[in-house]
Design an enzyme around this catalytic site. Structure first.
Site, PDB file in Angstrom:
ATOM      1  N   ASP A  28      -7.674   9.678 -32.339  1.00  0.00           N
ATOM      2  CA  ASP A  28      -6.554  10.411 -32.907  1.00  0.00           C
ATOM      3  C   ASP A  28      -6.007   9.604 -34.082  1.00  0.00           C
ATOM      4  O   ASP A  28      -5.230   8.670 -33.905  1.00  0.00           O
ATOM      5  CB  ASP A  28      -5.474  10.624 -31.835  1.00  0.00           C
ATOM      6  N   PHE A  66       1.027   9.033 -27.795  1.00  0.00           N
ATOM      7  CA  PHE A  66       1.709  10.192 -28.361  1.00  0.00           C
ATOM      8  C   PHE A  66       0.683  11.021 -29.113  1.00  0.00           C
ATOM      9  O   PHE A  66       0.179  10.611 -30.166  1.00  0.00           O
ATOM     10  CB  PHE A  66       2.846   9.813 -29.301  1.00  0.00           C
ATOM     11  N   LYS A 113      -1.296  15.497 -40.541  1.00  0.00           N
ATOM     12  CA  LYS A 113      -0.241  14.895 -41.349  1.00  0.00           C
ATOM     13  C   LYS A 113      -0.645  14.723 -42.819  1.00  0.00           C
ATOM     14  O   LYS A 113      -0.527  15.639 -43.602  1.00  0.00           O
ATOM     15  CB  LYS A 113       0.238  13.590 -40.722  1.00  0.00           C
TER      16      LYS A 113
END
Length: 412
Positions: free
Chosen positions: A237, A152, A266
């Site tokens: 990531d 994801f 984030k």
């Protein structure tokens, strides 16, 4: 402190009205739990009826430092009185320090700031391709990037082109070519997929959306060895796994691995503003020339001010230690639930866990709803799994209170 006795019921009154209005006037691209948050502080949120809930999701790690963290809110308020946006048409007085401090935190040389995590992944893909053509010498239009199944990395058109999630891909084609998918954690398959046109391997050191999947020991070190030997970039990531979540600054640190490129987001914005970045070497990010890539809001003064405070907080090591120590408690307690009939497996690292619920006890969504009714907020993924990712500032007593509610729900 735990909320007062009494569990929240079905959404009525202000909550019911807000939910009905949202359902009527917003696109249904999410399926949120039926709670309407009005205020928040630390690890707790309060809904429009005054009911309190322990937040054990933390905005999918965007709220690593809790809601309304005083240091981060203070940094934002101070910057709001000065300047919030210049665009990259001009320099501003927070930009250079942000890039310098973030590069230092990562042990890298250059930073390319963006806004969202998906933007940063798109930037990493473009960077790897341009590096492949300009530096490695891959023929134009032939660059390949290896990714892992069940990944994801966001929901843009390019990113879903290498997703294996039918919900993310269906009806959004045609898809972007140039990616090869291999099983996550299978170093042999990854090595076999590398060709002379491979420019990068893009991986989550821990797969979050897939259910907090931790790769086999030495997998990341093996990826680092293969990519070095074959002149391929290793892109990590760390949008969800980085910035303290796993008990280290980066999840790659658990194997003493330094990738060629970090993709961050984030928690970098402290739960205040969206901030993301690609961080790498001068050789890699130096391939860009003015006009080839950009973002009006990327690296804006407000974002830089908040992110600088995040970086300063991480430099103390306090939050990494807290995630490691409380994470040991979390995983010990969750491990005791395995084998009792309600929980089939538990995975994760630090203050991050995926809990697979036995079908006989309900779906992940149903468990999330039952926990909400007892004052704890979590979220499901892939039907049978719930994810736990409380803010790193959560108190020991609050963590235990939340685990007690989970045990009670599973006992029911």
């Amino acid at each position: 402190m735990a909320p007062e006795a009494g569990s929240p019921g079905a959404p009525v009154g202000a909550s019911g009205h807000a939910i009905a209005s949202a359902e009527a006037h917003s696109a249904h691209n999410y399926h949120p739990l039926p709670v309407v948050v009005a205020t928040a502080e630390g690890a707790w949120v309060t809904d429009v009826e005054g009911r309190r809930y322990l937040d054990m999701l933390a905005g999918y790690s965007a709220l690593n430092f809790g809601h309304l963290n005083p240091r981060l809110i203070g940094a934002a308020k101070a910057q709001l009185d000065r300047v919030t946006l210049t665009s990259r048409a001009f320099h501003h007085d927070r930009f250079a320090e942000f890039c310098t401090r973030l590069a230092e935190l990562c042990g890298m040389e250059m930073v390319l700031p963006m806004n969202t995590g998906a933007e940063a992944v798109e930037t990493a893909v473009k960077t790897a391709r341009k590096w492949g053509y300009r530096v490695k010498g891959v023929p134009d239009g032939r660059a390949k990037i290896i990714v892992a199944a069940n990944n994801f990395h966001g929901r843009t058109t390019t990113v879903i082109s290498f997703s294996t999630d039918p919900e993310a891909r269906a009806d959004f084609g045609p898809y972007t070519p140039g990616f090869e998918i291999v099983p996550y954690g299978d170093l042999t398959a990854l090595e076999a997929a590398v060709t002379e046109n491979t420019v990068a391997v893009l991986l989550e050191p821990i797969q979050g959306e897939a259910g907090v999947l931790v790769p086999p020991p030495e997998y990341l070190a093996g990826v680092r060895r293969v990519t070095r030997e074959r002149n391929v970039l290793f892109i990590a990531d760390e949008i969800q796994s980085g910035l303290g979540r796993t008990g280290r600054t980066f999840a790659c640190d658990h194997e003493d691995v330094v990738p060629d490129m970090y993709v961050l987001g984030k928690a970098l914005g402290g739960g205040v503003v969206p901030v993301s970045a690609v961080v790498s070497s001068r050789e890699v990010l130096g391939v860009f020339r003015p006009g080839e890539h950009g973002s009006t809001f990327g690296g804006n003064p407000l974002a830089c001010a908040v992110a600088l405070e995040v970086i300063a907080m991480l430099r103390t090591g306090e939050y990494q230690r807290r995630a490691a120590e409380l994470g040991e408690r979390l995983h010990y307690e969750l491990g005791l639930l395995v084998g009792g009939g309600a929980v089939e497996a538990v995975r994760g690292r630090g203050l991050w866990a995926g809990v697979d619920i036995a079908p006989s006890h309900g779906t992940g969504r149903q468990i999330s709803e039952r926990l909400m009714a007892r004052g704890v907020l979590v979220k499901d993924t892939h039907a049978s799994t719930i994810r736990l990712a409380p803010p790193l500032v959560i108190g020991e007593d609050d963590l235990e209170w939340g685990l007690d509610r989970l045990r009670a729900v599973l006992a029911d």
